[in-house]
Design a protein around this motif. Structure first.
Motif, PDB file in Angstrom:
ATOM      1  N   ALA A 230       0.807  -1.122   0.016  1.00  0.00           N
ATOM      2  CA  ALA A 230      -0.121   0.019   0.132  1.00  0.00           C
ATOM      3  C   ALA A 230       0.885   1.310  -0.104  1.00  0.00           C
ATOM      4  N   PRO A 233       4.422   0.556  -3.749  1.00  0.00           N
ATOM      5  CA  PRO A 233       3.778  -0.285  -4.819  1.00  0.00           C
ATOM      6  C   PRO A 233       4.828  -0.908  -5.610  1.00  0.00           C
ATOM      7  N   ARG A 420      -4.420  -4.228   4.887  1.00  0.00           N
ATOM      8  CA  ARG A 420      -3.809  -3.698   3.555  1.00  0.00           C
ATOM      9  C   ARG A 420      -4.571  -3.264   2.556  1.00  0.00           C
ATOM     10  N   MET A 424      -5.672   0.146   0.265  1.00  0.00           N
ATOM     11  CA  MET A 424      -5.498   0.150  -1.268  1.00  0.00           C
ATOM     12  C   MET A 424      -6.878   0.563  -1.878  1.00  0.00           C
ATOM     13  N   LYS A 481      -1.921   4.509   3.484  1.00  0.00           N
ATOM     14  CA  LYS A 481      -1.594   4.804   2.304  1.00  0.00           C
ATOM     15  C   LYS A 481      -2.235   6.582   1.989  1.00  0.00           C
TER      16      LYS A 481
END
Length: 482
Positions: A230, A233, A420, A424, A481
């Motif tokens: 996240a 990448p 996670r 994302m 993120k």
């Protein structure tokens, strides 16, 4: 005559004094607790493996997270009922995970002692690079679980005893760098020690098979690199490469099972037998039903029954009458520290996200996880045919199947996956517990609270802990993120 008597008495007295001093010298030696350096490092390995599996991977963390993930339902009109109903006093309390917090750091102290004895060349431990690599793998795994679940943790200043009783909190990003560096060091040490047999019968996981330990190190690298997806990448190529290295080494799974005639009772079985705190979840059962999964009958203990997450009446049942996964009733089923199926799910995810053919890895992951359950019950249903029936792999199919597979005893990793994916912006498994939101407030923890011993004894952790409600708002670095 009197002179001679005095001389004789003096000699006797001196003799008695000497004997008394010798006796006291012997008495004052602690023969029951020899100095740490008197114990060979390899004798500490079994405890390090066992504690990792029983306390950290499949202890309180897994029991509570099984409810949070909806892989099982928390019941029993006590702690797990409160967990199921998302009681903030249960989830946010520093006492909830204090035992496993303490036992994990205690195990890490034991692991660090193995490393110290070898790296400082304590007599009897010199040149045992194979054992050194094993200890480094275990260190990475234990610190990995701690930071995944708690975020920032004592790391660089931890485990120093009286030298530092109040270690600082290291940023999760730095802990991750240390974990990956430790695994690289382990791999290098396995190369140097590949012909050695230092561990002997103390290796209750792989019986001294260095290739399997090396494969485990690569598998763990793939896991922790994927955890960073996240926020980084670009890690996918590295994830695939490390997972493939583990596969090339024929990774069989880091597992505690029957070894040399000694059977280790599974901690999940002990938990169910003593507490009756868990029941089968509809979230898992519905995925199984939709795919005609051959594990369904065993997941519901041949009753076909599963229960709604967050249902108050179900959570209050305390008489053990509810259905729960039948494998928990066996007692001697293998315990995963890192399963073979997880490795192939990781490989398949990396390949799918890199637009590569993930069919082989996907099917291997499913066949492995299904076969492990069917073999426990002498069921000869074809796991291969079931895997093929799922068709072309997609991320949704992958995460549903990984979620089901990890309802066996890998709930910690499922929690990592769910957070996670949320970071994302992806949802493949829908959680239905209505208690995850209460009064418009989030009651699904973004992390777990620190242990009470650290909150009380370390001002650095006390400040970070506050009143405990930070667990609902502060995401860990790998799940934040921006």
């Amino acid at each position: 005559m009197r002179k001679h008597i005095l001389i004789i008495l003096s000699i006797v007295f001196l003799g008695l004094t000497a004997c008394t001093e010798d006796t006291l010298d012997k008495i004052n030696k602690d023969r029951q607790h020899p100095s740490p350096d008197a114990v060979p490092a390899y004798l500490q390995l079994s405890e390090a493996i066992m504690s990792t599996g029983f306390s950290t991977v499949s202890g309180d963390y897994a029991f509570y997270l099984a409810s949070l993930n909806e892989q099982e339902i928390g019941v029993g009109n006590n702690q797990l009922m409160k967990a199921e109903l998302r009681n903030s006093n249960e989830w946010a309390a520093s006492t909830t995970f204090n035992n496993v917090w303490n036992s994990t750091y205690s195990n890490l102290l034991n692991i660090r002692e193995i490393i110290r004895k070898i790296t400082t060349e304590v007599p009897g431990n010199i040149g045992q690079y194979d054992l050194l690599g094993m200890a480094q793998v275990l260190e990475a795994l234990n610190f990995g679980i701690l930071t995944d679940l708690h975020g920032d943790i004592p790391y660089s200043e931890a485990l120093q005893g009286q030298a530092n009783l109040q270690p600082k909190l290291d940023a999760q990003k730095d802990v991750y760098a240390g974990i990956l560096s430790t695994l690289d060091a382990a791999i290098a040490n396995f190369e140097k020690g590949k012909t050695l047999k230092s561990a002997g019968k103390q290796d209750i996981a792989f019986a001294g098979d260095i290739n399997q330990w090396k494969a485990t190190a690569y598998a763990l690298k793939a896991r922790y690199l994927l955890h960073k997806l996240a926020v980084e990448p670009s890690v996918l190529a590295q994830v695939e490469a490390n997972a493939q290295e583990a596969a090339n080494l024929d990774f069989k799974g880091f597992t505690i099972r029957e070894f040399n005639g000694v059977t280790a009772d599974n901690p999940w079985s002990a938990f169910v037998w003593s507490r009756s705190y868990t029941a089968s979840s509809l979230t898992v059962a519905n995925i199984m039903k939709a795919t005609n999964d051959p594990r369904l009958t065993y997941y519901t203990k041949e009753t076909g029954k599963a229960y709604e997450p967050g249902d108050e009446k179900t959570a209050q049942v305390a008489d053990g009458s509810l259905a729960f996964p039948a494998w928990y009733d066996l007692g001697s089923q293998p315990l995963h520290l890192f399963s073979k199926s997880e490795l192939y799910f990781i490989l398949a995810e990396a390949q799918l996200r890199l637009d590569k053919d993930a069919t082989a890895a996907f099917q291997t992951a499913i066949e492995t996880s299904v076969n492990e359950i069917l073999e426990l019950f002498d069921d000869d249903t074809s796991a291969s045919e079931f895997a093929k029936s799922l068709g072309t792999p997609t991320l949704k199919k992958l995460f549903e199947q990984k979620y089901v597979a990890q309802s066996y005893d890998e709930q910690v990793e499922t929690y990592n996956d769910l957070r996670r994916l949320k970071a994302m912006g992806e949802t493949y498994v829908v959680l239905t517990n209505p208690m995850n939101t209460q009064g418009g407030l989030n009651r699904y923890p973004e992390r777990l609270p620190y242990g009470n011993s650290a909150v009380i004894g370390n001002p650095n952790i006390k400040t970070a802990y506050g009143d405990g409600t930070y667990i609902y708002s502060q995401k860990t670095w790998i799940n934040n993120k921006e």
